[in-house]
Design a protein around this motif. Structure first.
Motif, PDB file in Angstrom:
ATOM      1  N   ASP A  32       0.808  -1.207   0.000  1.00 49.40           N
ATOM      2  CA  ASP A  32       0.000   0.000   0.000  1.00 49.40           C
ATOM      3  C   ASP A  32       0.849   1.268   0.000  1.00 49.40           C
ATOM      4  O   ASP A  32       0.329   2.352  -0.226  1.00 49.40           O
ATOM      5  N   ALA A  33       2.123   1.147   0.319  1.00 47.01           N
ATOM      6  CA  ALA A  33       2.977   2.329   0.412  1.00 47.01           C
ATOM      7  C   ALA A  33       3.091   2.995  -0.956  1.00 47.01           C
ATOM      8  O   ALA A  33       3.245   2.327  -1.971  1.00 47.01           O
ATOM      9  N   PRO A  34       3.005   4.317  -1.004  1.00 44.66           N
ATOM     10  CA  PRO A  34       3.092   5.007  -2.295  1.00 44.66           C
ATOM     11  C   PRO A  34       4.458   4.820  -2.933  1.00 44.66           C
ATOM     12  O   PRO A  34       5.485   5.002  -2.285  1.00 44.66           O
ATOM     13  N   GLN A  35       4.468   4.453  -4.196  1.00 42.05           N
ATOM     14  CA  GLN A  35       5.721   4.242  -4.908  1.00 42.05           C
ATOM     15  C   GLN A  35       5.743   5.093  -6.164  1.00 42.05           C
ATOM     16  O   GLN A  35       4.888   4.954  -7.035  1.00 42.05           O
ATOM     17  N   ASN A  36       6.694   5.998  -6.233  1.00 39.16           N
ATOM     18  CA  ASN A  36       6.923   6.760  -7.448  1.00 39.16           C
ATOM     19  C   ASN A  36       7.866   5.959  -8.339  1.00 39.16           C
ATOM     20  O   ASN A  36       8.861   5.410  -7.866  1.00 39.16           O
ATOM     21  N   VAL A  53      14.400  -3.330 -24.092  1.00 41.14           N
ATOM     22  CA  VAL A  53      15.186  -3.118 -22.870  1.00 41.14           C
ATOM     23  C   VAL A  53      14.375  -2.187 -21.974  1.00 41.14           C
ATOM     24  O   VAL A  53      14.033  -1.074 -22.370  1.00 41.14           O
ATOM     25  N   THR A  54      14.051  -2.640 -20.779  1.00 40.70           N
ATOM     26  CA  THR A  54      13.231  -1.867 -19.851  1.00 40.70           C
ATOM     27  C   THR A  54      14.090  -1.390 -18.681  1.00 40.70           C
ATOM     28  O   THR A  54      14.753  -2.186 -18.027  1.00 40.70           O
ATOM     29  N   VAL A  55      14.071  -0.081 -18.453  1.00 43.10           N
ATOM     30  CA  VAL A  55      14.832   0.534 -17.364  1.00 43.10           C
ATOM     31  C   VAL A  55      13.839   1.214 -16.431  1.00 43.10           C
ATOM     32  O   VAL A  55      13.107   2.121 -16.853  1.00 43.10           O
ATOM     33  N   SER A  56      13.800   0.789 -15.169  1.00 39.57           N
ATOM     34  CA  SER A  56      12.830   1.330 -14.205  1.00 39.57           C
ATOM     35  C   SER A  56      13.541   1.883 -12.980  1.00 39.57           C
ATOM     36  O   SER A  56      14.382   1.206 -12.386  1.00 39.57           O
ATOM     37  N   TRP A  57      13.155   3.104 -12.618  1.00 45.81           N
ATOM     38  CA  TRP A  57      13.611   3.729 -11.377  1.00 45.81           C
ATOM     39  C   TRP A  57      12.419   3.772 -10.429  1.00 45.81           C
ATOM     40  O   TRP A  57      11.385   4.339 -10.759  1.00 45.81           O
ATOM     41  N   CYS A  58      12.551   3.200  -9.245  1.00 44.52           N
ATOM     42  CA  CYS A  58      11.424   3.103  -8.310  1.00 44.52           C
ATOM     43  C   CYS A  58      11.848   3.587  -6.927  1.00 44.52           C
ATOM     44  O   CYS A  58      12.955   3.300  -6.474  1.00 44.52           O
ATOM     45  N   ASP A  60      10.012   4.287  -2.873  1.00 44.34           N
ATOM     46  CA  ASP A  60       8.921   4.368  -1.917  1.00 44.34           C
ATOM     47  C   ASP A  60       9.539   4.702  -0.561  1.00 44.34           C
ATOM     48  O   ASP A  60      10.752   4.936  -0.464  1.00 44.34           O
ATOM     49  N   PRO A  61       8.746   4.764   0.504  1.00 45.57           N
ATOM     50  CA  PRO A  61       9.323   5.178   1.791  1.00 45.57           C
ATOM     51  C   PRO A  61      10.455   4.291   2.310  1.00 45.57           C
ATOM     52  O   PRO A  61      11.244   4.723   3.154  1.00 45.57           O
ATOM     53  N   THR A  62      10.557   3.061   1.830  1.00 46.16           N
ATOM     54  CA  THR A  62      11.586   2.154   2.355  1.00 46.16           C
ATOM     55  C   THR A  62      12.625   1.740   1.321  1.00 46.16           C
ATOM     56  O   THR A  62      13.732   1.340   1.700  1.00 46.16           O
ATOM     57  N   ASP A  63      12.304   1.790   0.046  1.00 48.63           N
ATOM     58  CA  ASP A  63      13.216   1.296  -0.984  1.00 48.63           C
ATOM     59  C   ASP A  63      13.442   2.340  -2.068  1.00 48.63           C
ATOM     60  O   ASP A  63      12.585   3.179  -2.339  1.00 48.63           O
ATOM     61  N   HIS A  64      14.612   2.241  -2.675  1.00 50.78           N
ATOM     62  CA  HIS A  64      14.947   3.043  -3.849  1.00 50.78           C
ATOM     63  C   HIS A  64      15.866   2.185  -4.700  1.00 50.78           C
ATOM     64  O   HIS A  64      16.954   1.819  -4.266  1.00 50.78           O
ATOM     65  N   PHE A  65      15.407   1.805  -5.883  1.00 48.56           N
ATOM     66  CA  PHE A  65      16.196   0.868  -6.662  1.00 48.56           C
ATOM     67  C   PHE A  65      16.028   1.112  -8.156  1.00 48.56           C
ATOM     68  O   PHE A  65      15.096   1.784  -8.608  1.00 48.56           O
ATOM     69  N   LEU A  66      16.955   0.556  -8.900  1.00 45.23           N
ATOM     70  CA  LEU A  66      16.948   0.567 -10.357  1.00 45.23           C
ATOM     71  C   LEU A  66      16.868  -0.872 -10.838  1.00 45.23           C
ATOM     72  O   LEU A  66      17.566  -1.744 -10.315  1.00 45.23           O
ATOM     73  N   SER A  67      16.024  -1.135 -11.815  1.00 50.67           N
ATOM     74  CA  SER A  67      15.982  -2.461 -12.416  1.00 50.67           C
ATOM     75  C   SER A  67      16.139  -2.328 -13.930  1.00 50.67           C
ATOM     76  O   SER A  67      15.599  -1.408 -14.542  1.00 50.67           O
ATOM     77  N   VAL A  68      16.894  -3.246 -14.499  1.00 51.86           N
ATOM     78  CA  VAL A  68      17.136  -3.290 -15.945  1.00 51.86           C
ATOM     79  C   VAL A  68      16.815  -4.700 -16.423  1.00 51.86           C
ATOM     80  O   VAL A  68      17.296  -5.680 -15.843  1.00 51.86           O
ATOM     81  N   SER A  69      16.012  -4.815 -17.463  1.00 49.52           N
ATOM     82  CA  SER A  69      15.683  -6.132 -18.010  1.00 49.52           C
ATOM     83  C   SER A  69      15.786  -6.095 -19.524  1.00 49.52           C
ATOM     84  O   SER A  69      15.521  -5.068 -20.153  1.00 49.52           O
ATOM     85  N   VAL A  70      16.182  -7.223 -20.088  1.00 52.05           N
ATOM     86  CA  VAL A  70      16.323  -7.373 -21.537  1.00 52.05           C
ATOM     87  C   VAL A  70      15.493  -8.575 -21.959  1.00 52.05           C
ATOM     88  O   VAL A  70      15.678  -9.684 -21.437  1.00 52.05           O
ATOM     89  N   VAL A 170       3.056   8.561 -10.399  1.00 55.58           N
ATOM     90  CA  VAL A 170       3.315   9.712  -9.545  1.00 55.58           C
ATOM     91  C   VAL A 170       2.223   9.830  -8.490  1.00 55.58           C
ATOM     92  O   VAL A 170       1.032   9.686  -8.804  1.00 55.58           O
ATOM     93  N   TYR A 171       2.622  10.092  -7.257  1.00 55.73           N
ATOM     94  CA  TYR A 171       1.667  10.331  -6.171  1.00 55.73           C
ATOM     95  C   TYR A 171       1.670  11.810  -5.816  1.00 55.73           C
ATOM     96  O   TYR A 171       2.707  12.454  -5.828  1.00 55.73           O
ATOM     97  N   GLY A 172       0.496  12.326  -5.483  1.00 52.63           N
ATOM     98  CA  GLY A 172       0.384  13.715  -5.097  1.00 52.63           C
ATOM     99  C   GLY A 172      -1.024  14.027  -4.653  1.00 52.63           C
ATOM    100  O   GLY A 172      -1.825  13.135  -4.392  1.00 52.63           O
TER     101      GLY A 172
END
Length: 275
Positions: A32-36, A53-58, A60-70, A170-172
Motif C-alpha cells: 500500500d505504500a506510495p511508490q513513485n 530493454v526496460t529501465v525502471s527507477w522506483c 517508496d518510503p523504504t526502498d529506492h532501486f533501479l531495475s534493468v531487463s532485456v 506519480v503520487y500527489g
C-alpha cells in the motif's frame, strides 16, 4: 545515446493520503505504500534481433532501486538485474552484470556512486548505465558518457536504441509533474496536471506543457474520459485521460487516474488495422 522517437508517454497519478484504512488494516502494508516510478522502454538490436530493454527507477518510503531487463526470444528467459540505491555502501552502486543471448555475451555496466537526485526516483546527473554487446554500446544512459566508454572499452553502436515509451507513476494531491519527450530528437518538456475536484464549483482539470496552459477540462463529472489534440512547437500531441476513479470512489477512497501523451494525429481505422 538513444533515439528519441517516443510512441507514447503514460502517466499514472494517485493521491495516497485519501486511501482509507479498514479495521483489519490498521497498518499500511508495503504493497500500500506510495511508490513513485519512472520506466523507459527502449528497442535495440541484440544478437541480430530487435529486443526490448526496460529501465525502471522506483522509490517508496523504504526502498529506492533501479531495475534493468532485456527481453529474449520465447525460448529463452528474460534477463533482469536489480540495483539497490538506498544502501549507503558506494561499492554496490558501481558494478557489472553479464548474461548470454544466442551464445554471445551481453554486459550491463553502471556507476551511480555520484548520482544526484531531486524529487524524481531517476537521477538528474552524475551517472551512467551502458548495455554492451560485442564491444559496442547499444544503449547508454546518463551524462557520464566518456567515463562509460573508457570503462567498457567499447565504441558506440552504429544503430542507436529507440525510446519507445515512457511510463510515470506519480503520487500527489492537486498537482502532478513529469518530464517527457514529445518531439522527435528534441529535449524533454515539463508536463503539469492540476486539479480542482472539490468545492462549490464543478470539478476541473488543467494540463500545462512548458508553463503554457494547453487544456482546460471542465465538468469532469461528464468528461472523466476523453482526448484532445494540442500543439507543441507547431507539432500535434494527443492527450488521453481517464479520471473516473478520482471522482467515483470505492471503500478504499479515490483510485488512480491515467494520462497518455502521444505525438502525432489520431490514427485512422486503416492505420490501426495496419499496426
Amino acid at each position: 545515446m538513444a533515439n528519441s522517437l517516443v510512441e507514447s508517454v503514460m502517466l499514472t497519478v494517485q493521491d495516497p493520503s485519501s486511501r482509507k484504512k479498514t479495521c483489519k488494516d490498521d497498518k499500511i502494508t508495503e504493497a500500500d505504500a506510495p511508490q513513485n516510478s519512472v520506466t523507459f522502454v527502449y528497442q535495440t538490436k541484440v544478437a541480430e534481433s530487435l529486443r526490448s530493454v526496460t529501465v525502471s527507477w522506483c522509490k517508496d518510503p523504504t526502498d529506492h532501486f533501479l531495475s534493468v531487463s532485456v527481453d529474449n526470444t520465447l525460448e529463452e528467459n528474460k534477463f533482469s538485474c536489480k540495483i539497490d540505491l538506498e544502501s549507503g555502501q558506494s561499492w554496490g552502486k558501481k558494478g557489472l552484470r553479464s548474461f548470454e543471448i544466442a551464445g554471445a555475451r551481453v554486459d550491463i555496466y553502471w556507476d551511480l556512486r555520484h548520482a544526484k537526485f531531486s524529487t524524481s526516483p531517476q537521477p538528474n546527473s552524475g551517472y551512467y548505465i551502458a548495455l554492451v554487446y560485442k564491444k559496442e554500446v547499444l544503449l547508454l544512459l546518463g551524462d557520464l558518457e566518456n567515463d562509460a566508454f573508457v570503462r567498457t572499452k567499447s565504441k558506440p553502436s552504429p544503430e542507436e536504441a529507440t525510446l519507445v515509451c515512457k511510463r510515470d507513476n506519480v503520487y500527489g494531491k492537486k498537482m502532478f509533474c513529469t518530464r517527457a519527450i514529445l518531439e522527435d530528437g528534441k529535449t524533454e518538456h515539463d508536463v503539469v496536471i492540476e486539479t480542482s475536484l472539490s468545492g462549490p464549483d464543478d470539478p476541473e482539470m488543467w494540463i500545462s506543457i512548458d508553463g503554457m496552459l494547453t487544456s482546460r477540462i471542465m465538468n469532469l463529472h461528464w468528461r472523466f474520459r476523453g482526448n484532445e489534440i494540442v500543439m507543441v512547437n507547431n507539432l500535434p500531441v494527443q492527450i488521453f485521460w481517464d479520471v473516473h476513479d478520482w471522482l467515483f470512489t470505492n471503500d478504499l477512497g479515490p483510485g488512480p487516474a491515467f494520462f497518455v501523451f502521444k505525438p502525432g494525429f489520431l490514427e485512422t481505422a486503416t492505420d490501426t488495422k495496419s499496426r
